[in-house]
Every structure is written in structure tokens, then in C-alpha cells.
Design a protein around this motif. Structure first.
Motif, PDB file in Angstrom:
ATOM      1  N   HIS A 146       9.689 -18.521 -15.191  1.00  0.00           N
ATOM      2  CA  HIS A 146       8.905 -18.421 -13.374  1.00  0.00           C
ATOM      3  C   HIS A 146       7.929 -18.332 -13.530  1.00  0.00           C
ATOM      4  O   HIS A 146       7.517 -19.588 -12.492  1.00  0.00           O
ATOM      5  N   VAL A 149       7.812 -22.714 -12.255  1.00  0.00           N
ATOM      6  CA  VAL A 149       8.337 -23.419 -11.539  1.00  0.00           C
ATOM      7  C   VAL A 149       7.024 -22.482 -10.420  1.00  0.00           C
ATOM      8  O   VAL A 149       6.610 -23.182  -9.636  1.00  0.00           O
ATOM      9  N   ALA A 150       6.454 -21.155 -10.301  1.00  0.00           N
ATOM     10  CA  ALA A 150       5.606 -20.549  -9.988  1.00  0.00           C
ATOM     11  C   ALA A 150       4.051 -21.561  -9.844  1.00  0.00           C
ATOM     12  O   ALA A 150       3.427 -21.660  -8.796  1.00  0.00           O
ATOM     13  N   ARG A 159       7.428 -24.620  -3.546  1.00  0.00           N
ATOM     14  CA  ARG A 159       7.749 -23.338  -4.311  1.00  0.00           C
ATOM     15  C   ARG A 159       8.318 -21.756  -4.207  1.00  0.00           C
ATOM     16  O   ARG A 159       8.301 -21.687  -5.374  1.00  0.00           O
ATOM     17  N   GLU A 160       7.565 -21.263  -2.961  1.00  0.00           N
ATOM     18  CA  GLU A 160       8.724 -20.544  -2.410  1.00  0.00           C
ATOM     19  C   GLU A 160      10.097 -20.414  -2.903  1.00  0.00           C
ATOM     20  O   GLU A 160      10.437 -19.169  -2.995  1.00  0.00           O
ATOM     21  N   LEU A 163      11.241 -20.792  -6.526  1.00  0.00           N
ATOM     22  CA  LEU A 163      11.231 -19.085  -6.889  1.00  0.00           C
ATOM     23  C   LEU A 163      12.157 -18.502  -6.035  1.00  0.00           C
ATOM     24  O   LEU A 163      12.863 -17.689  -7.879  1.00  0.00           O
ATOM     25  N   ASP A 167      15.349 -17.078  -8.547  1.00  0.00           N
ATOM     26  CA  ASP A 167      15.802 -15.248  -8.753  1.00  0.00           C
ATOM     27  C   ASP A 167      16.949 -14.770  -8.139  1.00  0.00           C
ATOM     28  O   ASP A 167      17.606 -14.218  -8.800  1.00  0.00           O
TER      29      ASP A 167
END
Length: 353
Positions: A146, A149-150, A159-160, A163, A167
Motif C-alpha cells: 500500500h 502504491v500511495a 493514485r486514488e 489504491l 483495497d
């Protein structure tokens, strides 16, 4: 092509491996200030991530290159994140299954169990240490995936979305793993088993890597959705083939026992279909028996064959392959990705390891 990478190293594997080597080296170095045992934990996690076919990184990079060729450094980092995710799931899966070996060598749990015995712990306490260590190592890699990726150098919206994909695949994989454990010792039907496979394997092994690579490459939203559906079919075909190889494969080719799944009592479609045949009752007591030997396993295989279960699973693999190929044909993806995904679907049917 992706299909080829299931059996031979992917072209960009060196870049992914180089990134992972550096990532682990930095964390091993950080761990030195927290004592020898923590260094050993990170070294075990590093070694657990070594080897393997790098299927998930291959899917990320192939999807990215189709929309933004050539692959960027950020694509390599994203690919590495999915390999960390995969390794974390393997570590947790080994704990759930009480396995101490992975790829022919002690896994994280096994290494710390051996370490515990060497320090004079009882067998039970050493195994507890091993399993606790594997859980923590898996947690660290999940967090690391995580974090990578962030931190990608990409627009905030991208990016959002990445994520969110990560998730969701963790969310689904956990649901699938929980269902797998719950089904153990029961008699799940076809629908339950296929749903478990889609959640536990297809989501993070195929759909999410393809979608993530495409998103980072700037693919249109419709293509990203199509890749999720394609990945679902590929993942089911891949896992069903894995289940068949786990019972009928050649040990010298797969490197995997063909008694283990039967001894463990692994609930697969082979077993669900075999249970529908009267002949299964004659051997049912052997299934899931901790003392199962090759002779008993042979009787179970014969019952599975005579019930028609293996043939039915083979047909379903073919159907899922056809579904994947049809979905690829409808998607209007770049030619390179279309060819690669079609080859991968065929490979899921034909592979022997």
C-alpha cells in the motif's frame, strides 16, 4: 507475452527484482536498530519474496505497456507492489494451513520454528513463534504494498483509483480465504467453490494487476472494466487447473505433492463433483486423513476419475478459457494486449505446472 511468462521469466523481471532487492535491503538495514530477531524477520520476508513466476508483475507491466509503452519506473514499482501483496498472502495462507515449507524450503514460519527449537523452545512453542512471525511478516508486506502504491508519481486521481483497486482485491481475497477455511470439512457445492475462487485467487492474481497496470497507463474506463471481467475468467481457469494438477499432476514437473491436497481434505470442484457419485462413499473416509499414503491417494484419484469429476472440471476449464477469449475479443484492447491475454487463456488450459 503473458502466457509465456507463466513458464519462463518475464522480460522486465530484472527491473522488478532489482526494485524489490533495494526495497528489502533498506528495510533490513532499518531493522538493525531493533535487534537481531527483527533483522531475521525481514530477511525471511525477503527470501519468501524470492523465486516464483512473477505472474502478477507480468500482468501489471503488460497491461501498462499496452496503453503507455514502454513501461515506466512507476509501472515497475506498481508491479513490485503486487508481488509483495502476493507474498504476504502466501505467508498468511501458510499459517492458516499450518505449513512450514514453501517452494521446497522452510518458509517464514518454518525458519522461526527451527530458530525456536535451536533456542530450546518446545515444539509447540517453536511453532507458535514461527506462525506469529509469519503473520507479522505478511502484515509488513501488505503495508509495504500500500505504501508503494500511495507514493507513486502519478496524478492524485490515478493514485486514488489504484489504491481503491488494491483495497478491493485485498477485501475480496480475505473473503475468499475465509470462505475456504469455512468450507473445510463441509461439503460445499459448485457455486460456493467458484465464488471462493473468484474472490481468493482471481481478484488479486489476475483482475487487479491487469486493471492497475491499465489505469497507470492511462487506459479508458471501459477497458479497465473489461480487464476486470477477463481477469475473473482467467483466474478461475488458472485455479481449476491448479486444483487438477494438485491431484493428477507430475510431481517432477509441478514440484508439488499430489497427495497433499487429498490428505489435507482440500474442498475443490473435483471433490464436490465426485461426492455426487455413489462410488465416492467407498473411499470418502480416506479424504482428509492425516495418515493418507500414496496407496490411499490412488484410490481417491480412481474414484474421482470414475465419477466423471475430472472430466467435468476439464470441461469447465475449457469453458472459462473460451469465456476469457470471447471477452478479450469484445473488449477492443490494443492488439498486443489482445494477443497476450488470448495466449494466457490458452496457457491456463494447457499448462502442466
Amino acid at each position: 507475452m503473458i502466457g509465456a511468462t507463466l513458464d519462463r521469466p518475464l522480460a522486465d523481471r530484472a527491473a522488478v527484482d532489482e526494485y524489490l532487492d533495494g526495497w528489502f535491503a533498506e528495510r533490513v538495514d532499518r531493522a538493525t536498530s531493533h535487534g537481531r530477531d527483527y533483522v531475521l524477520l525481514w530477511q525471511a520476508a525477503r527470501d519468501g519474496a524470492a523465486g516464483g513466476k512473477r505472474i502478477r508483475p507480468a500482468l501489471v507491466l503488460e497491461a501498462h505497456a499496452a496503453f503507455a509503452s514502454p513501461n515506466s519506473a512507476e509501472a515497475v514499482r506498481l508491479a513490485a507492489a503486487f508481488e509483495l501483496l502476493h507474498t504476504a498472502f502466501l505467508m498468511h495462507d501458510d499459517v492458516i494451513d499450518h505449513d512450514l515449507v514453501r517452494r521446497g524450503a522452510p518458509n517464514v514460519a518454518g525458519r522461526f520454528a527451527i530458530e525456536g527449537l535451536a533456542r530450546g523452545l518446545s515444539s509447540a512453542r517453536a511453532n507458535e513463534l514461527g506462525e506469529a512471525s509469519a503473520i507479522l511478516a505478511g502484515d509488513l508486506l501488505l503495508s509495504g504494498a500500500h505504501r508503494i502504491v500511495a507514493g507513486l508519481d502519478a496524478p492524485v486521481g490515478v493514485r486514488e483509483l489504484l489504491l481503491a483497486i488494491l483495497d478491493e482485491c485485498v477485501f475480496l481475497a480475505a473473503a475468499g480465504e475465509h470462505a475456504d477455511v469455512r468450507q473445510s470439512g463441509g461439503a460445499p457445492g459448485e457455486g460456493d467453490i467458484l465464488a471462493m475462487i473468484e474472490h481468493k485467487t482471481a481478484s488479486y492474481s489476475f483482475s487487479a494487476p491487469l486493471q492497475a497496470g491499465a489505469v497507470l497507463g492511462g487506459a479508458p474506463a471501459e477497458s479497465v472494466l473489461e480487464l476486470g471481467e477477463i481477469g475473473r475468467h482467467l483466474g478461475v481457469a488458472f485455479q481449476l487447473r491448479d486444483d487438477v494438477l494438485g491431484v493428477f499432476g507430475a510431481v517432477d514437473v509441478t514440484g508439488k505433492s499430489v497427495v497433499g491436497d487429498l490428505r489435507e481434505g482440500k474442498e475443490t470442484l473435483l471433490i464436490a463433483y465426485a461426492r455426487e457419485h455413489a462410488s465416492w462413499q467407498q473411499v470418502a473416509a480416506d479424504f482428509g486423513c492425516a495418515e493418507l499414503d500414496e496407496s490411499g491417494a490412488r484410490r481417491l484419484r480412481e474414484a474421482i476419475e470414475s465419477s466423471g469429476a475430472r472430466e467435468r472440471v476439464e470441461r469447465l476449464i475449457d469453458e472459462r478459457c473460451d469465456d476469457a477469449v470471447a471477452a478479450v475479443g469484445r473488449a477492443g484492447l490494443p492488439a498486443r494486449l489482445t494477443a497476450s491475454l488470448t495466449a494466457t487463456a490458452r496457457h491456463c488450459v494447457e499448462r502442466a505446472r
